[in-house]
Design an enzyme around this catalytic site. Structure first.
Site, PDB file in Angstrom:
ATOM      1  N   ASP A   9       0.853  -1.189   0.000  1.00 24.77           N
ATOM      2  CA  ASP A   9       0.000   0.000   0.000  1.00 24.77           C
ATOM      3  C   ASP A   9       0.885   1.234   0.000  1.00 24.77           C
ATOM      4  O   ASP A   9       1.978   1.229   0.582  1.00 24.77           O
ATOM      5  CB  ASP A   9      -0.913   0.033   1.222  1.00 24.77           C
ATOM      6  N   GLU A  11       0.757   5.787   0.136  1.00 24.99           N
ATOM      7  CA  GLU A  11       0.043   7.061   0.254  1.00 24.99           C
ATOM      8  C   GLU A  11       0.717   8.046  -0.683  1.00 24.99           C
ATOM      9  O   GLU A  11       1.943   8.015  -0.852  1.00 24.99           O
ATOM     10  CB  GLU A  11       0.053   7.573   1.688  1.00 24.99           C
ATOM     11  N   HIS A 146      -5.586   4.861   6.214  1.00 19.52           N
ATOM     12  CA  HIS A 146      -4.878   5.796   5.335  1.00 19.52           C
ATOM     13  C   HIS A 146      -3.454   6.078   5.804  1.00 19.52           C
ATOM     14  O   HIS A 146      -2.900   7.137   5.518  1.00 19.52           O
ATOM     15  CB  HIS A 146      -5.666   7.117   5.163  1.00 19.52           C
ATOM     16  N   ASP A 151      -2.807   0.073   6.332  1.00 18.99           N
ATOM     17  CA  ASP A 151      -3.664  -0.406   5.242  1.00 18.99           C
ATOM     18  C   ASP A 151      -3.118  -1.704   4.639  1.00 18.99           C
ATOM     19  O   ASP A 151      -3.889  -2.573   4.214  1.00 18.99           O
ATOM     20  CB  ASP A 151      -3.801   0.668   4.171  1.00 18.99           C
TER      21      ASP A 151
END
Length: 937
Positions: A9, A11, A146, A151
């Site tokens: 994952d 961001e 998030h 995540d």
């Protein structure tokens, strides 16, 4: 050797991999048995992190200032992943940020979104948070969504749950999913292949008697019941007997523990009884709390039973349909002991799966990952689906909805005989229609009602008595049902679907007919297919040039429009005199001529082949199916051709035509809608049916039915205006800041933001803010969300990706929250109790005057503002106000932030349209005090 996976994952600063940058990476290495290790790092993106991203993730510019650049960690990340299967939620988004570095080009990929969409076909949402909540995956202590590693950990847990769910499917379902996905690159296929290998060692796939369809579809059911028919002579009901059922001590009072006698409900029940018994039309406005559902269900049920006939009930929303069929009608049956009362919901053909068309698509196989996902989703859904109704499915995006049209019962060739012969009556639409034919109460929605009207009453079972609830939507529902919209991409897709010698329906036709035709016939057919392919290619080229010309014309007219917003242009006689329009007409003439040749040729081919198949007793069902699909396609192409020809060259005065561009000048659409719906309703409803009853909480403006009567051509209808039994004067405070600027002034927006923040802080959230402009909603959200967040008040914003239903559920479950909504939240929102204590109306809900349809309809009136714009705004305003008080015990505040309600002469009409409430004016600074005092905070 056991497979190894890495849940990945990231961001980022935004959603564009070409312009945005990674700010955090998280990865978890694991097997099906255990977690092996994890890895994470912040990334310095070399640019500012937007405030909205900081709000979402908690990652600040300060936190990444000394972090490594992405290039510095790629080798370490690649070594951590190694040869593992990469797992992620919407993983292609994450991987797109690594494409430029040629990272993971050959790694197997599994998308948990794709898996979840198939394995939980009826789930409301497929976000990581929603799925983890649904499956009971806990958020690690002290962590928040998030953040990349959090995540990734949740994705790892989600993958394991999904893997186990896939292993629990019937083997034949797994085998078919694998078979269908063989030639498609699909990010869920790897899991089903692995599961099949594991299961095939122990068992062999079973053969189904009816393909993948539930046995319950083929059991005896509604087709065994005797269809009802309108009586030759009506047997009227006794009004006094109906009224007595709702009186204190009556059966309703004995059945319902907290039954309240409401005189308004009794009066409405009397009026509905009269209308049905005396074959009269009626318009009833019944305020909130009257209990209008029982007021019409009671006489309708007894009337239908007494006369052995059906009463049709039309609603605008699914929620009301479900309330009627699942709660109100069963309660009515229980209270009165009406065991013999039968009710059914009937929807349009497009809402039901067609087994024949679905089997055809399964034979042909999916063209891409979108079709593959929907095919797999339906196969899993069918394991438990009792009705084959698409409302049980979560169809995601235009792709799945387009594919659904290819497997729905919206089929020109569909007949009850075909269904019975080939599927034993197991078609969901056939079963629903048979149930409706035998039902006393048939529940439909406005869209189906109006589709039936538009086709000359050929869709619904025969009926003479109609009750329309949520009737204030009848005009918009009629308009929507009769509006035709076509764009370049859809037209190209239809032509592509038609195909030629090597693809599409024409190719499939040759393949299925080969066994049936003599060599000479087959040769002739192939020649005709080649000719069709040539015409199709030419038509495609001409249509491409036409749309290019139309887009060039639209861009020329769009010069002053805001680029980031949609744009519309009404096509009128004056529009056709503008520069470039003559080129539009010329390019259409060329396209239309070739398209007509193509349609004529394919229609002739379809007709000849149909006759050939009819003569041959050994004709194949599959060939008939392809001919049916060809008929559907011809109809859709003809509709598109007729619509475009009317818009460009042959407009009719009873229709409105306009062009529409979506954001950034992409995706041009042509639209056609009826100018007035009243004449159509008059012809097919008011003059044809014995009794029509319209009811709603908002049918009047200024206390009169005139506007709605004129709009719907309801000249012959009686009227009844009933107030609400609620004590609004003590329940609702209307506060109007008298020092707020007019909406058009520069300081207005900042004062709106101030008012919302102050009100929310004083009420602890529990607020619904209604906007008329999505742009203003977004601007307001960006300004107030960080301030409210510091006080632990969440801001939910319409348009963030979640559906209105999901947003409303999130708002209801949050103790301290504000919900910002536009159109769909002005009505239908039902939040009784303290969860919603304040409704704020930012602007009076006038329609956008230059909207093509609004503009055209306004021109009908001598005084458009007073006769059209103002009544429409008052009706919407009343709906917005009605979101606040939903039960007798509710108490709340409505704040009106539009000074025009005080400064304009028409302002009093808005206030006078409401129930008698406590109204206060004062400075904006006094708003928090009034909110707290009224809510006893």
């Amino acid at each position: 050797m056991e497979d190894t996976f890495v849940a990945l994952d990231i961001e980022t600063t935004g959603t564009d991999p070409q312009r945005d940058a990674v700010i955090e990476i998280g990865a978890v290495r694991f097997s099906l048995r255990r977690v092996e290790s994890d890895w994470s790092t912040l990334i310095n993106p070399g640019r500012n992190i937007p405030e909205s991203i900081t709000q979402l993730t908690g990652i600040t510019n300060e936190m990444v200032r000394s972090a490594p650049r992405l290039e510095q960690v790629l080798q370490e990340l690649a070594e951590f992943v190694g040869d593992a299967v990469i797992v992620g939620h919407n993983i292609r988004f994450d991987l797109s940020f690594f494409e430029r570095y040629r990272l993971f080009p050959y790694s197997p990929v599994v998308d948990t979104y794709e898996l979840a969409a198939v394995l939980f076909p009826s789930a409301r949402r497929y976000s990581l948070g929603a799925l983890s909540q649904m499956l009971g995956i806990p958020l690690p202590p002290g962590e928040e969504y998030h953040r990349a590693l959090t995540d990734a950990r949740i994705t790892q847990s989600l993958f394991l749950r999904l893997y186990e769910r896939a292993r629990s499917l019937p083997l034949d379902t797994i085998a078919e999913i694998v078979r269908l996905s063989q030639d498609v690159e699909w990010d869920a296929g790897w899991v089903f292949e692995q599961v099949l290998r594991q299961r095939i060692r122990r068992e062999m796939p079973a053969k189904r008697a009816y393909g993948p369809y539930p046995p319950s579809w083929f059991e005896s059911g509604p087709r065994d019941l005797q269809p009802l028919a309108p009586p030759r002579q009506i047997r009227p009901l006794d009004e006094e007997e109906i009224a007595a059922l709702l009186q204190p001590g009556g059966p309703f009072a004995r059945y319902f523990a907290h039954f309240e006698h409401r005189p308004e409900q009794v009066e409405m029940a009397r009026a509905v009884t009269q209308a049905l018994s005396q074959s009269r039309h009626l318009m009833v406005e019944a305020g909130t709390g009257v209990g209008k559902s029982f007021a019409y269900l009671l006489p309708a049920s007894l009337f239908a039973l007494e006369n052995k006939t059906r009463v049709l009930i039309s609603t605008n929303t699914i929620n009301l349909q479900e309330q009627l069929i699942q709660k109100d009608i069963p309660d009515l049956q229980a209270a009165l002991g009406l065991k013999e009362l039968r009710s059914a919901v009937l929807k349009g053909r497009g809402n039901y799966l067609c087994p024949r068309r679905f089997d055809l698509l399964r034979q042909q196989g999916p063209k891409d990952a979108r079709e593959m996902r929907l095919l797999a989703k339906i196969l899993v859904w069918l394991l438990d689906s009792p009705f084959g109704d698409r409302s049980e499915l979560n169809l995601h995006g235009d792709g799945e909805r387009e594919t659904w049209t290819r497997v729905s019962a919206e089929d020109d060739q569909c007949t009850a005989e075909t269904c019975l012969t080939r599927y034993g009556g197991g078609c969901p639409f056939y079963r629903a229609r048979q149930a409706a034919l035998a039902a006393h109460l048939v529940i439909v929605n406005h869209a189906l009602l109006l589709s039936d009207v538009a086709t000359g009453n050929r869709v619904l079972p025969e009926y003479d008595h109609l009750i329309v609830d949520e009737a204030h939507h009848l005009e918009s529902a009629t308009t929507s049902a009769l509006t035709f919209r076509i764009g370049r991409a859809e037209l190209e897709r239809l032509l592509h679907e038609l195909g030629g010698p090597n693809a599409g329906l024409l190719n499939a036709l040759v393949a299925h007919l080969k066994p049936l035709l003599r060599p000479s016939e087959l040769s002739a057919l192939q020649q005709q297919i080649h000719h069709a392919a040539d015409l199709l290619f030419r038509a495609g080229e001409y249509l491409k040039r036409f749309f290019q010309t139309l887009e060039r014309f639209a861009r020329q007219q769009r010069t002053n429009a805001i680029e980031n917003y949609g744009w519309q242009l009404r096509v009128t006689p004056s529009t056709r005199t503008l520069p470039l329009w003559d080129e539009v007409e010329l390019s259409w003439d060329a396209a239309n001529e070739t398209l007509q040749l193509l349609l004529n040729h394919v229609a002739s081919l379809h007709r000849e082949l149909g006759e050939t198949l009819h003569e041959r007793v050994d004709s194949l069902d599959e060939a008939e199916d392809v001919l049916g699909e060809l008929s559907n396609l011809l109809r859709r192409l003809s509709e598109a051709q007729n619509a475009l020809h009317a818009l460009v060259s042959n407009p009719a005065p009873q229709f409105v035509y306009w062009l529409e561009m979506r954001q950034n000048g992409e995706h041009l659409f042509a639209n056609i809608a009826p100018l007035r719906v009243g004449p159509l309703l008059e012809q097919h409803l008011w003059h044809e049916k014995s009794s029509i009853i319209l009811t709603s909480a908002t049918l009047t403006t200024y206390g009169r039915f005139d506007y709605m009567r004129n709009t719907l051509s309801a000249d012959e209808a009686d009227e009844l205006l009933l107030g609400s039994p609620f004590d609004y004067e003590n329940a609702a405070l209307i506060y109007i800041p008298n020092d707020i600027p007019e909406p058009h002034t520069p300081s207005y927006q900042s004062q709106v933001e101030r008012a919302i923040v102050q009100s929310c802080l004083s009420s602890g959230g529990r607020t619904l803010v209604l906007f008329t402009s999505y742009a203003q909603l977004r601007k307001t959200s960006q300004a107030i969300a960080p301030i409210l967040a510091r006080h632990d008040i969440l801001t939910y914003e319409q348009g963030e990706g979640a559906s209105p239903t999901a947003l409303l559920e999130s708002f209801k479950s949050s103790e301290r929250a504000v919900l910002l909504g536009t159109r769909s939240f002005w009505e239908g929102v039902d939040v009784p109790g303290q969860a919603l204590s304040v409704v704020m109306i930012v602007k009076l809900p006038f329609d956008v005057p230059n909207d093509p349809l609004i503009e055209a309809r306004a021109e009908i009136y001598e005084n458009p503002f007073e006769e059209y714009h103002l009544p429409e705004a008052v009706l919407k305003f009343r709906q917005g106000f009605g979101r606040l008080i939903r039960s007798a015990s509710d108490r709340g505040v409505v704040v009106i932030l539009d000074r025009r309600i005080l400064s304009k002469k028409y302002g009093r009409l808005f206030l006078e349209s409401l129930p008698p409430c406590t109204v206060r004016q004062g400075p904006l600074s006094a708003l928090p005090g009034w909110v707290q005092r009224w809510l006893n905070l």
